[in-house]
Design a protein around this motif. Structure first.
Motif, PDB file in Angstrom:
ATOM      1  N   VAL A 238       0.836  -1.202   0.000  1.00  0.00           N
ATOM      2  CA  VAL A 238       0.000   0.000   0.000  1.00  0.00           C
ATOM      3  C   VAL A 238       0.869   1.251   0.000  1.00  0.00           C
ATOM      4  O   VAL A 238       0.605   2.226  -0.713  1.00  0.00           O
ATOM      5  CB  VAL A 238      -0.964  -0.021   1.199  1.00  0.00           C
ATOM      6  CG1 VAL A 238      -1.665   1.328   1.358  1.00  0.00           C
ATOM      7  CG2 VAL A 238      -1.995  -1.141   1.036  1.00  0.00           C
ATOM      8  N   ARG A 246      -3.372   0.019  -7.930  1.00  0.00           N
ATOM      9  CA  ARG A 246      -4.130  -1.228  -7.809  1.00  0.00           C
ATOM     10  C   ARG A 246      -3.211  -2.333  -7.318  1.00  0.00           C
ATOM     11  O   ARG A 246      -2.138  -2.558  -7.899  1.00  0.00           O
ATOM     12  CB  ARG A 246      -4.741  -1.632  -9.163  1.00  0.00           C
ATOM     13  CG  ARG A 246      -5.841  -0.717  -9.645  1.00  0.00           C
ATOM     14  CD  ARG A 246      -5.305   0.454 -10.455  1.00  0.00           C
ATOM     15  NE  ARG A 246      -4.942   0.082 -11.829  1.00  0.00           N
ATOM     16  CZ  ARG A 246      -4.186   0.855 -12.618  1.00  0.00           C
ATOM     17  NH1 ARG A 246      -3.695   2.022 -12.168  1.00  0.00           N
ATOM     18  NH2 ARG A 246      -3.914   0.461 -13.853  1.00  0.00           N
ATOM     19  N   VAL A 260      -4.384  -3.230   7.689  1.00  0.00           N
ATOM     20  CA  VAL A 260      -4.055  -2.156   6.773  1.00  0.00           C
ATOM     21  C   VAL A 260      -4.753  -0.890   7.241  1.00  0.00           C
ATOM     22  O   VAL A 260      -5.854  -0.941   7.809  1.00  0.00           O
ATOM     23  CB  VAL A 260      -4.472  -2.522   5.327  1.00  0.00           C
ATOM     24  CG1 VAL A 260      -5.977  -2.658   5.203  1.00  0.00           C
ATOM     25  CG2 VAL A 260      -3.931  -1.512   4.325  1.00  0.00           C
ATOM     26  N   LEU A 262      -6.973   1.892   6.719  1.00  0.00           N
ATOM     27  CA  LEU A 262      -8.025   2.224   5.765  1.00  0.00           C
ATOM     28  C   LEU A 262      -7.954   3.687   5.334  1.00  0.00           C
ATOM     29  O   LEU A 262      -8.336   4.033   4.219  1.00  0.00           O
ATOM     30  CB  LEU A 262      -9.394   1.919   6.368  1.00  0.00           C
ATOM     31  CG  LEU A 262      -9.695   0.444   6.650  1.00  0.00           C
ATOM     32  CD1 LEU A 262     -11.067   0.304   7.300  1.00  0.00           C
ATOM     33  CD2 LEU A 262      -9.621  -0.382   5.376  1.00  0.00           C
ATOM     34  N   LEU A 265      -5.713   3.840   2.387  1.00  0.00           N
ATOM     35  CA  LEU A 265      -6.407   3.337   1.196  1.00  0.00           C
ATOM     36  C   LEU A 265      -7.328   4.407   0.620  1.00  0.00           C
ATOM     37  O   LEU A 265      -7.391   4.610  -0.596  1.00  0.00           O
ATOM     38  CB  LEU A 265      -7.230   2.091   1.530  1.00  0.00           C
ATOM     39  CG  LEU A 265      -6.502   0.810   1.905  1.00  0.00           C
ATOM     40  CD1 LEU A 265      -7.517  -0.307   2.133  1.00  0.00           C
ATOM     41  CD2 LEU A 265      -5.513   0.394   0.839  1.00  0.00           C
ATOM     42  N   LYS A 268      -5.327   7.516  -0.823  1.00  0.00           N
ATOM     43  CA  LYS A 268      -4.626   7.223  -2.085  1.00  0.00           C
ATOM     44  C   LYS A 268      -5.553   6.615  -3.138  1.00  0.00           C
ATOM     45  O   LYS A 268      -5.119   6.338  -4.259  1.00  0.00           O
ATOM     46  CB  LYS A 268      -3.444   6.289  -1.809  1.00  0.00           C
ATOM     47  CG  LYS A 268      -2.381   6.904  -0.916  1.00  0.00           C
ATOM     48  CD  LYS A 268      -1.252   5.925  -0.598  1.00  0.00           C
ATOM     49  CE  LYS A 268      -0.321   5.731  -1.777  1.00  0.00           C
ATOM     50  NZ  LYS A 268       0.878   4.929  -1.390  1.00  0.00           N
ATOM     51  N   ARG A 269      -6.814   6.404  -2.768  1.00  0.00           N
ATOM     52  CA  ARG A 269      -7.801   5.821  -3.695  1.00  0.00           C
ATOM     53  C   ARG A 269      -7.293   4.509  -4.291  1.00  0.00           C
ATOM     54  O   ARG A 269      -7.294   4.294  -5.508  1.00  0.00           O
ATOM     55  CB  ARG A 269      -8.170   6.826  -4.794  1.00  0.00           C
ATOM     56  CG  ARG A 269      -8.745   8.131  -4.246  1.00  0.00           C
ATOM     57  CD  ARG A 269      -9.281   9.019  -5.348  1.00  0.00           C
ATOM     58  NE  ARG A 269      -8.271   9.411  -6.331  1.00  0.00           N
ATOM     59  CZ  ARG A 269      -7.383  10.395  -6.133  1.00  0.00           C
ATOM     60  NH1 ARG A 269      -7.382  11.078  -4.984  1.00  0.00           N
ATOM     61  NH2 ARG A 269      -6.514  10.695  -7.075  1.00  0.00           N
ATOM     62  N   ILE A 270      -6.878   3.617  -3.414  1.00  0.00           N
ATOM     63  CA  ILE A 270      -6.288   2.343  -3.823  1.00  0.00           C
ATOM     64  C   ILE A 270      -7.368   1.276  -3.957  1.00  0.00           C
ATOM     65  O   ILE A 270      -8.297   1.204  -3.142  1.00  0.00           O
ATOM     66  CB  ILE A 270      -5.202   1.914  -2.814  1.00  0.00           C
ATOM     67  CG1 ILE A 270      -3.963   2.783  -3.007  1.00  0.00           C
ATOM     68  CG2 ILE A 270      -4.849   0.433  -2.949  1.00  0.00           C
ATOM     69  CD1 ILE A 270      -2.921   2.612  -1.947  1.00  0.00           C
ATOM     70  N   THR A 271      -7.245   0.457  -4.957  1.00  0.00           N
ATOM     71  CA  THR A 271      -8.129  -0.686  -5.157  1.00  0.00           C
ATOM     72  C   THR A 271      -7.346  -1.964  -4.944  1.00  0.00           C
ATOM     73  O   THR A 271      -6.230  -2.119  -5.457  1.00  0.00           O
ATOM     74  CB  THR A 271      -8.704  -0.700  -6.592  1.00  0.00           C
ATOM     75  OG1 THR A 271      -9.384   0.533  -6.834  1.00  0.00           O
ATOM     76  CG2 THR A 271      -9.668  -1.858  -6.778  1.00  0.00           C
ATOM     77  N   ILE A 272      -7.926  -2.894  -4.173  1.00  0.00           N
ATOM     78  CA  ILE A 272      -7.304  -4.198  -3.945  1.00  0.00           C
ATOM     79  C   ILE A 272      -8.139  -5.258  -4.649  1.00  0.00           C
ATOM     80  O   ILE A 272      -9.334  -5.406  -4.395  1.00  0.00           O
ATOM     81  CB  ILE A 272      -7.184  -4.518  -2.450  1.00  0.00           C
ATOM     82  CG1 ILE A 272      -6.297  -3.479  -1.746  1.00  0.00           C
ATOM     83  CG2 ILE A 272      -6.611  -5.926  -2.250  1.00  0.00           C
ATOM     84  CD1 ILE A 272      -6.161  -3.682  -0.256  1.00  0.00           C
TER      85      ILE A 272
END
Length: 337
Positions: A238, A246, A260, A262, A265, A268-272
């Motif tokens: 992350v 991604r 993690v 949140l 996430l 950073k606008r992260i997609t898992i």
């Protein structure tokens, strides 16, 4: 057109590698087994070679049983010639040279395979060597490009760059215009990753991959990370991702439980994405295989993506193949009938 004769073992009892009980490599035994019978929509493949994958090791250890209805024998990919075409199959005929994605059963002289999971042998690749391609090509194409939609000019970080998945991911991403970073261990493995196209090869033993990727990208981070490690790498992955990045989780070799932040996430606008291939329905696998034929096979035929093979052993030496897969090889290990 005359096709080569089928192997003589088709006239003899069929042999397969059997897991006699969960345990170490020594529990693998080459034994006579009942002939597989192709069902509706299946073909029977006279196996020339089978790929050895970490999932096979997990199955041998008792941690990764085959999905319902699949062969109990290990082996998620093979190459060979069609020995028999089952009912409801069109487009294939006896004698065709193929490689195949499987839910199990590759470590055998004969294997029943859904017709939608067959691929022709790509141009420039030998019949045996083609066994190194289906599992890794389908996995990488469906995850990195199907789910995460890696685009030309983006940065991909591949963990385990010297493994079967890693060597395919490096080549395929480079062929499609991405910049590739990877992690690996020994210096020789790092150098081989560079030869395959990695722009940055990071020693996970000696270096901090988060710092290395940020330095390489001017502080931005990777757009996509392909991870096989699992829990110990989650927070670090992350951290290493760029905004809008991604994360693709395709294996959890070193643990499944992790925490993690949140808030990170969200900021950073992260997609898992999480993905497995083996247990998917046959219809889904057929779509994935068709995409590989359309999108990956032309790159293989052009020599821009090649099978990377470390060792080829006889089927009777499956136990030794499983010992080698935990070693310092680069690429795939194959078993030949």
């Amino acid at each position: 057109m005359a096709y080569p004769a089928m192997p003589r073992f088709l006239e003899l009892p069929v042999r397969a590698v059997v897991i006699t009980s969960p345990g170490g490599p020594e529990v693998l035994s080459l034994e006579e087994v009942p002939d597989p019978i192709p069902g509706e929509g299946e073909v029977l493949v006279a196996v020339t070679a089978a790929g050895v994958n970490p999932a096979d090791v997990m199955q041998r250890q008792g941690f990764y049983p085959p999905p319902p209805g699949a062969s109990p024998y290990p082996g998620l990919e093979c190459s060979g010639r069609i020995a028999q075409v089952g009912p409801g199959v069109s487009g294939w005929r006896e004698g065709d040279s193929v490689c195949a994605l499987m839910a199990g059963g590759g470590y055998a002289e004969l294997a029943a395979v859904p017709a939608g999971q067959l691929l022709p042998i790509p141009g420039g690749v030998g019949l045996a060597d083609a066994a190194a391609l289906p599992q890794v090509a389908c996995t990488v194409n469906a995850s990195v490009f199907g789910q995460a939609r890696l685009a030309p000019g983006e940065v991909l970080l591949v963990h385990g760059g010297a493994g079967g998945i890693g060597t395919m991911a490096i080549q395929l991403a480079k062929a499609r215009g991405a910049t590739v970073a990877c992690t690996a261990g020994a210096p020789a493995r790092l150098e081989r990753c560079r030869e395959l196209g990695a722009d940055l090869a990071i020693s996970y033993r000696d270096d901090d991959f988060v710092a290395a990727v940020k330095d390489f990208t001017g502080g931005r981070g990777a757009d996509v990370i392909l991870d096989i490690i699992g829990a110990p790498y989650l927070a670090r992955n992350v951290d290493a991702l760029a905004t809008g990045g991604r994360l693709l989780q395709i294996s959890t070799r070193e643990g499944v439980n992790a925490e993690v932040n949140l808030g990170v996430l969200m900021r950073k606008r992260i997609t898992i994405f999480a993905s497995t291939l083996r247990a998917r329905p046959v219809a889904e696998k057929a779509v994935i295989v068709a995409d590989v034929r359309d999108q990956v096979w032309p790159l293989v035929a052009a020599g821009r993506v090649v099978p990377v093979i470390a060792h080829t052993l006889p089927l009777a030496e499956a136990a030794q193949a499983h010992r080698l897969i935990d070693g310092s090889h680069v690429g795939k290990i194959l078993l030949r009938t």
